[in-house]
Design an enzyme around this catalytic site. Structure first.
Site, PDB file in Angstrom:
ATOM      1  N   HIS A  64       1.891   2.898   7.358  1.00  0.00           N
ATOM      2  CA  HIS A  64       2.310   3.163   5.975  1.00  0.00           C
ATOM      3  C   HIS A  64       2.024   4.610   5.395  1.00  0.00           C
ATOM      4  O   HIS A  64       2.761   5.039   4.589  1.00  0.00           O
ATOM      5  CB  HIS A  64       1.787   1.999   5.134  1.00  0.00           C
ATOM      6  N   CYS A  76      14.716  -5.074   7.466  1.00  0.00           N
ATOM      7  CA  CYS A  76      14.206  -3.886   6.582  1.00  0.00           C
ATOM      8  C   CYS A  76      13.291  -3.232   7.372  1.00  0.00           C
ATOM      9  O   CYS A  76      12.685  -2.259   6.944  1.00  0.00           O
ATOM     10  CB  CYS A  76      13.659  -4.461   5.137  1.00  0.00           C
TER      11      CYS A  76
END
Ligand code: PEP
Ligand code: MG
Length: 763
Positions: free
Chosen positions: A377, A691
């Site tokens: 992330h 996604c």
């Protein structure tokens, strides 16, 4: 597998092995000679030649050959506008002729011994839009090249592109003995470290090492210098406060969801009477201000570092930052890294999301991290903030002297240490070219909706991490948001946002998309997304720990607050809610029950809200794939989270650079799982989207569409090239590709059918 397939596979393996060996070496001629020999051998060609393109002269120059006269190397050259070889590069497509001389574009060269071999195939070597060269193979006309040969050569050239590019750049580096002979001072050793792209782009600047070691060295190298006064300290404190306020303002503009600002902690420290008072006291007792600042800094940072609480330990970085800034303002010395970050290349072992935000705000040039993964992330955040970033498993980078010049080519993951002027120039040109393309791209040129060449509608949606992503997503024509990573506002702050704050962040997102669909993914806290204000998120195996929906279940109050905020923000707008890391039907039922209860509560409170959002499941845990038929019947939509699904299916930590090569979207098990999800979605009549990062890799698009995925959610910068690729394929072709790939049992066999695998869409 047919015999020729096997040949092609072993050719590819050999080429990629050579390419790996070449990484970091400048001996391109030896390398190319080996490659032409290999290709000629494996494909049973009489001639194999490699031409490299010189963009200054716009000429293709023969650099290596197996079969042509040896003296032709370096001497056979042609303009890109000439011959079949030039045509291949100019048009960026393979050129194949059974009898080359029949083609009016053929350009013969005398005395190089090519006359007997007029079956001809030229394949461009390219990297994104960059032209690198051409690989040409020739045989006698009785043995013309077939489609399989074209595929094999294309696969080879895509392997070669990166290796040649590196070597060619490094060729500009003078060898030690050459510089001795010319009497020039040898340049500080130019070196290239190969890493992986986490966020694309280019940077050139001095290295700044962000590590605790450097900070502690700072304390032992206490500056002697001249005596300073109390007034000097005050001036330094005022200047520091002013700079921090400026940073804070810029941060607010850039990342508006950070209502509780991260530089606030720094400013508080400057106002802290104990902290600053202690410095003053030491100075009054006769200490020179720099020493006093350092001593107090050391005391506080040691205190923070020893704290059992993660959020307190994190403050050690804040103390470090403040001390560096004060010292810089006091003495104008080299430790001023905090101030000098603009355009620098930051090298760190690991970083927190808040570090990335701070660095982006300070306008760093780029980031090198020596641990982590490209789907982690921190990498995702770097992409959102458009900070080029490379992950390289090379801890020696942390030993670079501060200020070492670095060029970061984050498009292909290369780090050049002490680059030569040639390298710098080359990358500056590339950067300029990219800027030009970016400014020339007219937004209206993109069709509003996307369909395959034969009319199958594919929805192209955006992944949004921060509100700053909205502008680009709208600019490139996203039809809506397929994944809003709602945890980012939680991650980049020091305290969790309240329900009201969340409502206003979510509203800004919905308003930004003006009535288009927005898909909220509920909190995916955990794994590499730790909340500093929740100590319990520190776990031994966090990717499989109290993460995501499990965190939400554990913290029902936070979960409900978020759901209420989404529902309230979504009043009157088309919103979808999806739950991450669902690992059973029961998980989904439980999450939906909580959602229903929030709706009832809001209705009772007479608060405006969306009472009928579409509710879906992120499919990213293998057990969800096992149960997908039942899940699909209960969900309004399914969204494949390939980053996590691959991680869990293949038991490969997506944040661990040491196993990056095992992270394979093209693993047959992954392909088959994806197909199961697509089939279940079709049977239950619910849309299947994807996604994860794999969705923007051009090589996988036909497969995804072929199995029935009808919506792709991507980082906005990837939308235009993906859209273009989709419009050029037919559904029948995509289905054929999917069937072919699904019939393969081995990773190698899949790779052999995906020649463009390493050519991601460039931004
Ligand atoms: C995924 O897992 O593919 C995904 C899109 O979610 P994230 O990357 O946020 O885990
Ligand atoms: Mg995920």
């Amino acid at each position: 597998m047919a015999a020729s397939d096997k040949e092609h596979l072993s050719l590819l393996c050999d080429v990629s092995e050579f390419a790996a060996r070449l990484a970091g070496s400048a001996d391109i001629h030896a390398y190319l000679s080996q490659i032409v020999g290999l290709v000629a051998d494996h494909l049973h060609c009489d001639v194999c030649s490699i031409y490299l393109y010189d963009d200054k002269t716009q000429e293709l120059v023969l650099q290596a050959t197996s079969g042509l006269a040896p003296q032709s190397v370096g001497n056979v050259r042609m303009k890109i506008s000439e011959g079949l070889t030039g045509m291949a590069l100019r048009e960026l497509r393979p050129v194949r002729e059974q009898v080359a001389s029949d083609n009016p574009n053929f350009k013969p060269f005398q005395g190089i011994n090519e006359e007997p071999f007029d079956a001809f195939l030229a394949v461009p070597i390219q990297r994104g839009i960059e032209k690198i060269g051409v690989l040409v193979v020739q045989r006698s006309r009785e043995r013309p090249f077939d489609d399989e040969d074209v595929l094999a050569v294309k696969a080879t050239t895509s392997q070669l592109a990166g290796a040649i590019e590196n070597a060619r750049i490094l060729m500009g580096v003078p060898k030690a003995q050459e510089s001795a002979a010319t009497g020039q001072r040898p340049p500080a050793a130019t070196r290239m470290v190969k890493g992986q792209t986490a966020s694309r782009g280019f940077a050139h600047g001095p290295a700044i090492i962000h590590d605790h070691g450097a900070y502690h060295r700072l304390f032992t190298e206490a500056p002697g210098a001249r005596p300073y006064s109390m007034d000097d300290l005050q001036r330094a404190l005022d200047a520091t406060a002013e700079q921090l306020q400026g940073l804070q303002e810029r941060l607010g503009q850039r990342v508006p969801e950070m209502a509780s600002l991260i530089f606030e902690a720094h400013l508080m420290m400057l106002k802290d009477t104990a902290f600053i008072g202690e410095m003053r006291k030491r100075i009054e007792d006769g200490e020179n201000p720099p020493q006093a600042v350092l001593a107090v800094g050391r005391k506080y940072s040691d205190l923070m570092a020893a704290s059992p609480h993660a959020y307190m330990r994190e403050k050690e970085h804040d103390v470090e930052d403040v001390i560096r800034r004060i010292l810089a303002n006091l003495m104008g010395m080299r430790v001023e890294v905090g101030l000098n970050e603009a355009s620098a290349v930051i090298v760190a072992r690991e970083m927190y999301p808040s570090d990335i935000v701070k660095l982006a705000t300070a306008e760093v040039g780029g980031i090198v991290q020596t641990s982590g993964g490209v789907t982690s992330h921190v990498s995702i955040l770097a992409r959102s903030l458009h900070v080029p970033m490379v992950i390289a498993d090379d801890p020696t980078l942390l030993d670079l002297p501060e200020g070492t010049p670095v060029v970061l080519d984050a498009d292909i993951g290369n780090i050049y240490i002490n680059p030569t002027p040639d390298i710098v120039e080359r990358f500056s040109q590339r950067q300029d070219a990219r800027r030009q393309v970016a400014t020339q791209a007219p937004p209206q040129a993109l069709p509003e909706t996307t369909a395959t060449a034969d009319g199958t509608r594919i929805r192209l949606l955006a992944n949004i991490n921060l509100l700053t992503d909205i502008d680009l997503a709208r600019f490139v024509g996203a039809e809506g948001v397929g994944l809003y990573r709602s945890e980012f506002p939680f991650l980049v702050r020091n305290t969790p946002p309240s329900e009201e704050e969340q409502v206003s962040i979510y509203r800004r997102l919905i308003e930004g998309f003006e009535g288009r669909e927005v898909t909220f993914r509920t909190l995916d806290i955990g794994a590499d997304k730790l909340l500093l204000y929740f100590d319990e998120t520190a776990e031994l195996n966090p990717a499989m720990g109290l993460r995501s929906i499990r965190f939400s279940f554990r913290h029902d109050d936070i979960f409900r607050q978020q759901l209420r905020a989404i529902l309230r923000a979504g009043a009157g707008s088309p919103i979808r809610i999806m739950f991450p890391m669902i690992s059973s039907v029961d998980d989904f039922v439980r999450a939906k029950t909580t959602l229903d209860s929030c709706m009832q509560e809001l209705a009772q409170q007479k608060l405006a809200h969306n009472a009928s959002p579409a509710v879906g499941v992120m499919v990213e845990v293998p057990s969800a794939v096992e149960m997908i038929d039942t899940i699909a019947r209960r969900a309004d939509f399914l969204c494949i989270g390939s980053n996590d699904l691959i991680q869990f299916l293949l038991a490969v930590d997506r944040s661990n650079e040491k196993v990056a090569s095992y992270f394979m979207p093209h693993h047959p098990a992954v392909l088959r799982s994806l197909q199961r999800v697509a089939q279940a979605g079709a049977a239950a009549g619910c849309e299947v989207s994807i996604c994860g990062e794999m969705a923007h890799v051009g090589a996988y698009l036909p497969f995804l569409i072929g199995i029935g995925v009808r919506a792709l959610s991507l980082d906005p910068q990837f939308l235009p090239p993906v859209q273009q690729q989709i419009t050029q394929m037919t559904l029948a072709q995509a289905r054929h590709v999917a069937q072919d790939l699904l019939a393969q049992d081995t990773i190698d066999a899949v790779i052999a059918r995906l020649p463009d695998l390493d050519q991601q869409h460039s931004d």
